[in-house]
Design an enzyme around this catalytic site. Structure first.
Site: not given
Ligand code: PLP
Length: 419
Positions: A235, A276-278, A315, A346-347
């Protein structure tokens, strides 16, 4: 009260080692959209985290959901980093990348017991997040296997509501208030709890959140006799733009290491401190390269429509995430014009709003920054489009590490029935 400044004033920016000309060549050779990861940036982040915690026995367990390309995983292994997985499928990927079962931890979150069994059967340490699963674990394995438990410390961390996981209304972990019930299960089944874990959220810029949550864990840990590891999750906040705040790793290293050492002394045993870094390890290593399909001069502003969108990088739409965007084709030209950058779905799929860039033309290659974490792994085939190819650059060489999908992939599991 823990009180210290966690805002790093000096902006540390891990620039790509790669030249813009190399990036343009990759776009030319492999086409766009294309994910490109800079392995040297990943190595630099690993080094920085290790340096900050050199005073304690710290182990990095890469939270691989951020980026599961097996070559990225293999690079982690080469760098001496272990791995944290959140599904049996991620565990299989880790094994495919060459990790041994002892290097893998399965952090479960409300999973079926069959998934726990699948990981146990491979010899992987499991981390359990609820009392009912802990009971099942006790019934089946008793004291024969070590086990980790995930605690909800009731400390709020995280950059936005969707990525805050440690607070008192969060679904994650066993609430700290249920300590009595955990201990009952430990007694009943002679559970060998070797580690306590917590992960309070993502994009935590304030290091004191970690220290605060750590205090909760130290207090709890006194009641467990077999501990070898304390896992403080991931995090860490990374910068998304110049001047952005990030977790002050060096300061956190000093603060937390001191507290950790004091705890180990009182506990009477040297424990390992796990993270536990991502995002921290991979976010800045990645660029998503895309081409400009259309330049649309609307009365209320100019739009750049790229050949990518929320199908490849969700994101901005999902977390309102800021991603830096630059024009590689015009890298030497002065930023002079304001643009809104949008996707081709198409969004509504805004990528970046109100950015000043050099005068941009159709066909230019754009780079979207901070695309190394939660980019490809959250990509989909929405609008039945192919997911991008991926390239890993490491020590002066680039390697294609995933081919672009084809129509075969889209059709693979579909069944056309006769009507
Ligand atoms: C997602 C996750 C992480 C990594 O979070 P980042 O914000 O990417 O560092 C770490 N631990 C657990 C249990 C997670 O679910």
């Amino acid at each position: 009260m823990v009180c210290y400044s966690s805002i790093l004033l000096i902006f540390v920016f891990y620039t790509f080692q790669m030249e813009n000309t190399t990036l343009l060549e990759l776009a030319e050779n492999y086409g766009t959209p294309l994910y490109v990861y800079d392995g040297d940036v990943i190595a630099a982040k690993v080094e920085r985290l290790r340096a900050a915690f050199k005073e304690v026995n710290m182990k990095i367990k890469y939270a691989c959901k951020a980026n599961t390309n097996i070559s990225v995983l293999a690079l982690m292994k080469k760098l001496g980093v272990d791995i944290d997985v959140v599904s049996p499928q991620e565990m299989k990927l880790a094994l495919s990348a060459g990790f041994s079962p002892e290097q893998i931890t399965f952090t479960s979150s409300g999973v079926g017991f069959d998934e726990i069994e699948a990981c146990v059967n491979e010899g992987v340490l499991v981390n359990i997040d609820n009392l009912s699963t802990l009971e099942k674990f006790g019934q089946k394995y008793g004291s024969s296997l070590p086990v980790f438990i995930r605690i909800r410390p009731n400390v709020a961390g995280g950059g936005n509501e969707k990525i805050s996981t440690g607070h008192g209304n969060s679904k994650f972990g066993i609430p700290i208030e249920q300590k009595g019930e955990i201990l009952k299960l430990v007694n009943k089944y002679q559970l060998r709890i070797v580690g306590l874990h917590q992960h309070t959220g993502s994009d935590i810029k304030d290091g004191s959140t970690f220290v605060q949550a750590a205090e909760v864990m130290f207090e709890l840990a006194k009641d467990f006799d077999n501990l070898q590891y304390l896992d403080f999750g991931g995090g860490f906040k990374v910068p998304y733009k110049e001047g952005d705040v990030e977790t002050d790793m060096e300061d956190l290293g000093v603060q937390l290491s001191a507290r950790f050492k004091a705890f180990c002394a009182s506990y009477g045993r040297e424990l390992e401190l796990w993270f536990e870094p991502g995002k921290y390890l991979v976010s800045e290593s990645g660029l998503l390269l895309a081409s400009v399909n259309v330049v649309k001069n609307n009365p209320n502003g100019t739009l750049l429509g790229l050949n990518t969108g929320l199908n490849h990088l969700i994101r901005p739409m999902m977390y309102d995430a800021y991603h830096g965007v630059y024009n590689i084709s015009k890298a030497k030209e002065e930023a002079s014009k304001r643009y809104n950058i949008v996707g081709y779905m198409c969004e509504t799929d805004d990528i970046a709003k109100d950015r000043t860039l050099p005068e941009t033309e159709e066909g230019d290659i754009m780079a979207i920054r901070n695309a190394g974490a939660y980019g490809f792994t959250m990509a989909s085939n929405y609008n039945s489009r192919f997911r991008p190819a991926e390239v890993l650059y490491y020590q002066g060489k680039s390697h294609l590490v995933r081919k672009r999908e084809t129509m075969e992939d889209i059709l693979k599991n579909q069944i056309l029935i006769e009507l």
